[in-house]
Design a protein around this motif. Structure first.
Motif, PDB file in Angstrom:
ATOM      1  N   GLN A   1     -10.136  -3.108  -6.048  1.00 37.01           N
ATOM      2  CA  GLN A   1     -10.200  -4.103  -4.897  1.00 37.01           C
ATOM      3  C   GLN A   1     -11.395  -3.524  -3.901  1.00 37.01           C
ATOM      4  O   GLN A   1     -10.916  -2.611  -3.328  1.00 37.01           O
ATOM      5  N   GLY A   2     -12.132  -4.607  -3.504  1.00 34.07           N
ATOM      6  CA  GLY A   2     -13.141  -4.363  -2.150  1.00 34.07           C
ATOM      7  C   GLY A   2     -14.136  -3.069  -2.840  1.00 34.07           C
ATOM      8  O   GLY A   2     -14.848  -2.693  -1.842  1.00 34.07           O
ATOM      9  N   SER A   3     -14.303  -2.663  -3.866  1.00 34.28           N
ATOM     10  CA  SER A   3     -15.387  -2.065  -4.209  1.00 34.28           C
ATOM     11  C   SER A   3     -16.613  -2.903  -4.563  1.00 34.28           C
ATOM     12  O   SER A   3     -16.598  -3.888  -4.570  1.00 34.28           O
ATOM     13  N   ASN A   4     -17.562  -2.181  -4.936  1.00 34.69           N
ATOM     14  CA  ASN A   4     -18.913  -2.879  -5.122  1.00 34.69           C
ATOM     15  C   ASN A   4     -19.015  -3.419  -6.816  1.00 34.69           C
ATOM     16  O   ASN A   4     -19.924  -3.944  -7.104  1.00 34.69           O
TER      17      ASN A   4
ATOM     18  N   GLU B   1       0.719  -1.171   0.014  1.00 32.44           N
ATOM     19  CA  GLU B   1       0.050   0.092   0.054  1.00 32.44           C
ATOM     20  C   GLU B   1       0.690   1.233   0.064  1.00 32.44           C
ATOM     21  O   GLU B   1       0.384   2.199   0.369  1.00 32.44           O
TER      22      GLU B   1
END
Length: 325
Positions: free
Chosen positions: A170-173, A111
């Motif tokens: 990543q981790g989005s809807n 990150e």
């Protein structure tokens, strides 16, 4: 037509060698080759060896072509073991660019996105240097070309796709659709490089065609793909707030890579004398922006390049019309 076993004399031409094909040339005993491993040869100019006379030599001629590679002379075997430093330096630059591209993936996983993007930009800088170093040192080799193509795929296809996915998708809807967009970008970059390598062998390409690429070149594919991150680093949050827009944008960049759209290559770009001063002023302004706000500078590069695409299409059409008239 040259057939196996025919005798040739010094200075005779014995056909053309197609790019990428293999031709075995056997030299008589005692004749030293005048070319070295990795040297680029020019048809009709490069001398392979200097034969002592026009008299036929033992073994069936001054030069013999055969499909059997088992009869290579000892001189050629020695030559194969010689590796010149000038062919190593460009490959070293390419390897360094590959190291930068792979390191960007590591920093993205940790990150550390700013450093990850810097590594991609460093890989682009090194990619622009390796070819020039090879031409300067006359160290162009087929191995170096293949290595450069592989590095471009990793640095400007795979790495940017992973970066943008980890950063904003990543981790989005979107679910798997976000990963699909990243895959499309990487695959299109690979297809673009494969097409570029094939088109290098095309003998029908006109000289003015060198002023244009077909589609967006790989380094700019990587730079364009990172545009949402450039905006995010400036506090503009909509690329992460609306991941669907980011995913569609990545698909659009992939389309530009594999499209038939002509884009400026800038390899033979010239500046008119009266435009030198404005160009220097523009470069000074851009350098100031780059040092003070590099993400804004990269955003301007991406937006400016996208704005040039319609102009390159127009210039390409004019070139075609001027030839057909």
């Amino acid at each position: 037509e040259v057939r196996e076993g025919m005798q040739l004399s010094t200075g005779e031409h014995f056909g053309l060698i197609r790019f990428g094909s293999r031709v075995d040339v056997y030299l008589p005993d005692g004749v030293q080759p005048q070319v070295m491993l990795g040297q680029t040869m020019v048809a009709g100019e490069t001398v392979l060896a200097d034969l002592a006379s026009d008299e036929p030599t033992p073994g069936g001629g001054a030069l013999t072509m055969s499909d059997d590679p088992s009869g290579l002379s000892s001189q050629r075997e020695v030559k194969r073991r010689v590796f010149h430093l000038r062919t190593l330096v460009p490959n070293l630059v390419t390897v360094l660019s590959l190291v930068a591209g792979l390191s960007s993936i590591r920093f993205a996983v940790e990150e550390n996105y700013h450093l990850a993007v810097i590594m991609i930009l460093l890989a682009g800088l090194l990619d622009g240097l390796d070819g020039r170093v090879a031409r300067l040192l006359k160290g162009e080799t087929s191995f170096g070309a293949e290595l450069d193509s592989l590095a471009d795929f990793v640095n400007f296809g795979v790495a940017p796709a992973i970066l943008i996915y980890l950063w904003g998708l990543q981790g989005s809807n979107l679910g798997n659709f976000g990963w699909l967009a990243a895959l499309i970008l990487a695959i299109c970059c690979g297809l673009r490089l494969a097409r570029f390598n094939v088109m290098l062998e095309s003998p029908d390409k006109p000289d003015w065609g060198k002023d244009f690429f077909t589609g967006v070149p790989a380094p700019l594919v990587g730079a364009l793909a990172l545009l949402p991150m450039f905006l995010g680093f400036q506090g503009i949050t909509f690329p992460k707030d609306y991941p669907l827009i980011t995913a569609i944008y990545l698909g659009g960049v992939g389309f530009l890579a594999v499209s038939q759209i002509p884009t400026f290559s800038f390899k033979r770009a010239k500046i008119r004398r009266q435009s030198i001063l404005p160009a220097l002023i523009a470069m000074a302004i851009f350098g100031t922006i780059l040092l003070s706000n590099p993400w804004l500078a990269m955003t301007l590069v991406d937006v400016g390049y996208l704005a040039l695409i319609p102009l390159s299409m127009r210039a390409h059409r004019k070139r075609i019309k001027s030839i057909t008239l």
